[in-house]
Design a protein around this motif. Structure first.
Motif, mmCIF file in Angstrom:
data_model
loop_
_atom_site.group_PDB
_atom_site.id
_atom_site.type_symbol
_atom_site.label_atom_id
_atom_site.label_comp_id
_atom_site.label_asym_id
_atom_site.label_seq_id
_atom_site.Cartn_x
_atom_site.Cartn_y
_atom_site.Cartn_z
ATOM 1 N N HIS A 361 43.840 44.745 -22.305
ATOM 2 C CA HIS A 361 43.839 46.018 -21.577
ATOM 3 C C HIS A 361 45.148 46.790 -21.748
ATOM 4 O O HIS A 361 45.172 47.997 -21.522
ATOM 5 C CB HIS A 361 43.619 45.758 -20.079
ATOM 6 N N LEU A 362 46.218 46.094 -22.122
ATOM 7 C CA LEU A 362 47.546 46.693 -22.047
ATOM 8 C C LEU A 362 48.213 46.981 -23.385
ATOM 9 O O LEU A 362 49.021 47.896 -23.499
ATOM 10 C CB LEU A 362 48.473 45.768 -21.228
ATOM 11 N N MET A 363 47.901 46.198 -24.420
ATOM 12 C CA MET A 363 48.611 46.345 -25.690
ATOM 13 C C MET A 363 47.650 46.089 -26.839
ATOM 14 O O MET A 363 47.440 44.931 -27.229
ATOM 15 C CB MET A 363 49.805 45.380 -25.758
ATOM 16 N N PRO A 364 47.073 47.127 -27.404
ATOM 17 C CA PRO A 364 46.088 46.959 -28.482
ATOM 18 C C PRO A 364 46.590 46.119 -29.656
ATOM 19 O O PRO A 364 45.806 45.413 -30.288
ATOM 20 C CB PRO A 364 45.798 48.407 -28.911
ATOM 21 N N GLY A 365 47.875 46.177 -29.970
ATOM 22 C CA GLY A 365 48.389 45.448 -31.130
ATOM 23 C C GLY A 365 49.000 44.102 -30.815
ATOM 24 O O GLY A 365 49.729 43.539 -31.640
ATOM 25 N N TRP A 366 48.681 43.549 -29.640
ATOM 26 C CA TRP A 366 49.342 42.318 -29.234
ATOM 27 C C TRP A 366 49.025 41.132 -30.141
ATOM 28 O O TRP A 366 49.848 40.216 -30.301
ATOM 29 C CB TRP A 366 48.991 41.976 -27.784
ATOM 30 N N LYS A 367 47.864 41.139 -30.775
ATOM 31 C CA LYS A 367 47.467 39.972 -31.562
ATOM 32 C C LYS A 367 48.320 39.829 -32.822
ATOM 33 O O LYS A 367 48.693 38.710 -33.194
ATOM 34 C CB LYS A 367 45.979 40.059 -31.895
ATOM 35 N N ASP A 368 48.634 40.930 -33.451
ATOM 36 C CA ASP A 368 49.537 40.870 -34.600
ATOM 37 C C ASP A 368 50.918 40.388 -34.164
ATOM 38 O O ASP A 368 51.561 39.590 -34.864
ATOM 39 C CB ASP A 368 49.653 42.242 -35.264
ATOM 40 N N ARG A 369 51.354 40.872 -33.018
ATOM 41 C CA ARG A 369 52.685 40.505 -32.517
ATOM 42 C C ARG A 369 52.757 39.024 -32.164
ATOM 43 O O ARG A 369 53.761 38.359 -32.445
ATOM 44 C CB ARG A 369 53.011 41.357 -31.285
ATOM 45 N N VAL A 370 51.715 38.495 -31.544
ATOM 46 C CA VAL A 370 51.762 37.092 -31.140
ATOM 47 C C VAL A 370 51.734 36.184 -32.363
ATOM 48 O O VAL A 370 52.385 35.130 -32.392
ATOM 49 C CB VAL A 370 50.619 36.755 -30.143
ATOM 50 N N LEU A 371 51.016 36.583 -33.408
ATOM 51 C CA LEU A 371 51.013 35.784 -34.626
ATOM 52 C C LEU A 371 52.364 35.819 -35.332
ATOM 53 O O LEU A 371 52.718 34.902 -36.068
ATOM 54 C CB LEU A 371 49.915 36.279 -35.572
ATOM 55 N N GLN A 372 53.133 36.879 -35.076
ATOM 56 C CA GLN A 372 54.488 36.959 -35.624
ATOM 57 C C GLN A 372 55.464 36.073 -34.856
ATOM 58 O O GLN A 372 56.588 35.863 -35.302
ATOM 59 C CB GLN A 372 54.964 38.411 -35.595
ATOM 60 N N GLY A 373 55.019 35.548 -33.694
ATOM 61 C CA GLY A 373 55.846 34.622 -32.947
ATOM 62 C C GLY A 373 56.287 35.105 -31.582
ATOM 63 O O GLY A 373 57.011 34.397 -30.884
ATOM 64 N N ASP A 374 55.834 36.297 -31.169
ATOM 65 C CA ASP A 374 56.194 36.787 -29.838
ATOM 66 C C ASP A 374 55.449 35.993 -28.774
ATOM 67 O O ASP A 374 54.293 35.606 -28.955
ATOM 68 C CB ASP A 374 55.858 38.273 -29.704
ATOM 69 N N TYR A 375 56.105 35.791 -27.629
ATOM 70 C CA TYR A 375 55.478 35.080 -26.517
ATOM 71 C C TYR A 375 54.575 36.016 -25.727
ATOM 72 O O TYR A 375 54.843 37.212 -25.599
ATOM 73 C CB TYR A 375 56.525 34.491 -25.587
ATOM 74 N N LEU A 376 53.533 35.465 -25.137
ATOM 75 C CA LEU A 376 52.583 36.259 -24.368
ATOM 76 C C LEU A 376 53.247 36.972 -23.197
ATOM 77 O O LEU A 376 53.045 38.169 -22.982
ATOM 78 C CB LEU A 376 51.447 35.361 -23.863
ATOM 79 N N GLU A 377 54.046 36.243 -22.431
ATOM 80 C CA GLU A 377 54.639 36.869 -21.243
ATOM 81 C C GLU A 377 55.636 37.957 -21.621
ATOM 82 O O GLU A 377 55.767 38.957 -20.901
ATOM 83 C CB GLU A 377 55.301 35.824 -20.343
ATOM 84 N N GLU A 378 56.309 37.806 -22.753
ATOM 85 C CA GLU A 378 57.230 38.852 -23.202
ATOM 86 C C GLU A 378 56.470 40.113 -23.601
ATOM 87 O O GLU A 378 56.931 41.236 -23.358
ATOM 88 C CB GLU A 378 58.065 38.340 -24.372
ATOM 89 N N LEU A 379 55.305 39.935 -24.193
ATOM 90 C CA LEU A 379 54.467 41.081 -24.544
ATOM 91 C C LEU A 379 53.941 41.768 -23.284
ATOM 92 O O LEU A 379 53.822 42.996 -23.233
ATOM 93 C CB LEU A 379 53.313 40.642 -25.430
ATOM 94 N N LEU A 380 53.649 40.981 -22.252
ATOM 95 C CA LEU A 380 53.224 41.570 -20.981
ATOM 96 C C LEU A 380 54.340 42.412 -20.374
ATOM 97 O O LEU A 380 54.102 43.529 -19.901
ATOM 98 C CB LEU A 380 52.795 40.476 -19.994
ATOM 99 N N VAL A 381 55.542 41.870 -20.379
ATOM 100 C CA VAL A 381 56.688 42.607 -19.846
ATOM 101 C C VAL A 381 56.853 43.931 -20.594
ATOM 102 O O VAL A 381 57.019 44.994 -19.976
ATOM 103 C CB VAL A 381 57.980 41.776 -19.953
ATOM 104 N N GLU A 382 56.779 43.881 -21.910
ATOM 105 C CA GLU A 382 56.932 45.088 -22.718
ATOM 106 C C GLU A 382 55.805 46.076 -22.473
ATOM 107 O O GLU A 382 56.014 47.285 -22.416
ATOM 108 C CB GLU A 382 56.956 44.689 -24.191
#
Length: 386
Positions: A361-382
């Motif tokens: 609901h919040l970040m359409p591109g989160w899946k690419d970012r998480v595969l790059q190594g970003d943490y889920l909670e950090e993506l939520l914060v952003e």
């Protein structure tokens, strides 16, 4: 009047008692039919090959809608039972056995070609029941494969595990087949479990460094205070917040849930005085197992929503008509997280899953970012920053 009421109550009591006795006897008889060992453990059954083909069909047809690029991944498989391990969709193995990737210890012996429903697969014997491919991934030569129990052996294994945990009387009449249906007995349920392990192969190929770090840190499980009752109570509250991800329909609603989740998470960690290392352990395990849990449940949900059709053989021989049950299963898994008995690292499977639903609901591109190594909670914060 009193006598009539007493007779009525006694009649109801004896009727209910009779029904309970009949149900118990029925379950006792049904449980006697549960297999104690695989019927032909030295062979890979036609049923297992059909399940494998349907898993490949589902991944190729729906995988990209779950994670970009997942459908194009060719997934080799290693299935095992109490006697043997079988390599399916793998080029002729040059080395013996398999490596417990990303660890380096090797298990198993020489691979031998065997026939399985007209297909050539490779078999090696399991000499030590404590040294199996496990339910994760393994490496054969330079090929990373998803590993899992055969469906037949999964029922045997989990029945035995649950049987020893239940009280003596209940273990004989517990409705195992009903309980296990949505977890492994229904073909679509077992195939969803295969998708979970197949996603680990995808993670390993997309980001091998992060995959290795996120798996090897599992050793921290022994250091994590799972036995702390207050911590577990706070974890339940955290999961209760994440459950709301299934009820949001707008970005504004998702932001409110994410803000509450991050606040409760921070308070839980402060209350438990978790070290930086243990918080890193949480994030990495959510990256590995939580995202795989999301993929496992999401692929079934999308298949149901799109009315994705199984292969003809899956319908005719497995009885798999559609994936409609997976939509409700997704909803149930999300809405009951805080009520489910979370044992150890299972917490991270569901907390990661819930964060993934929020990020949809919040970040359409989160899946690419998480595969790059970003943490889920950090993506939520952003994602909730103004």
């Amino acid at each position: 009047m009193f006598k009539k009421r007493k007779s009525l109550l006694l009649g109801i009591f004896f009727t209910m008692a009779g029904l309970c006795l009949f149900s118990s006897l029925t379950l006792l008889i049904i449980n006697q039919s549960l297999p104690k060992r695989s019927e032909n453990p030295e062979l890979l059954s036609e049923n297992q090959m059909l399940l494998t083909q349907e898993a490949n069909h589902l991944l190729s047809g729906v995988g990209n809608q779950v994670f970009p690029g997942w459908s194009v991944e060719r997934i080799p498989w290693v299935f095992y039972n109490e006697t043997a391990a079988f390599a399916v969709g793998i080029d002729t193995p040059l080395s013996e056995g398999w490596t417990m990737y990303p660890r380096t210890h090797q298990r198993g012996g020489e691979w031998q070609p065997v026939n399985a429903s007209g297909n050539t697969v490779f078999r090696t014997w399991i000499e030590d029941p404590q040294k199996t491919p496990e339910n994760f991934v393994v490496k054969i030569d330079d090929q990373i494969a998803a590993s899992f129990q055969t469906q037949e052996f999964a029922l045997i294994y989990f029945h035995d595990l649950m049987y020893t945990e239940l009280p003596p009387v209940l273990r004989e009449i517990f409705p195992y087949r009903i309980f296990f249906r949505d977890l492994m007995l229904a073909p679509e349920a077992y195939i969803s479990s295969l998708a979970h392990e197949a996603f680990h192969v995808f993670q390993a190929r997309q980001n091998p460094v992060m995959f290795e770090n996120a798996e090897l840190i599992a050793n921290w499980e022994k250091q994590y205070p799972f036995e702390n009752e207050n911590l577990m109570k706070n974890w339940k509250n955290e999961l209760k917040v994440l459950q709301q991800a299934g009820e949001v329909s707008t970005r504004e609603e998702a932001i409110l849930v994410a803000e509450q989740f991050l606040k409760v998470r921070n308070e839980r960690r402060q209350s438990a005085q978790l070290s930086d290392a243990l918080m890193d352990y949480e994030r990495k395990r959510e990256w590995l197992e939580g995202v795989a849990k999301y993929a496992e449940l999401q692929i079934g949900k999308i298949a149901a929503q799109n009315e994705f059709l199984p292969l003809p053989d899956s319908t005719q021989k497995l009885g798999l008509k559609n994936y409609s049950s997976r939509a409700q299963f997704f909803k149930t898994q999300l809405s009951t997280m805080s009520k489910t008995n979370m044992d150890g690292e299972i917490l991270f499977y569901y907390s990661g899953f819930g964060q993934g639903v929020l990020l949809d609901h919040l970040m359409p591109g989160w899946k690419d970012r998480v595969l790059q190594g970003d943490y889920l909670e950090e993506l939520l914060v952003e994602s909730i920053q103004p």
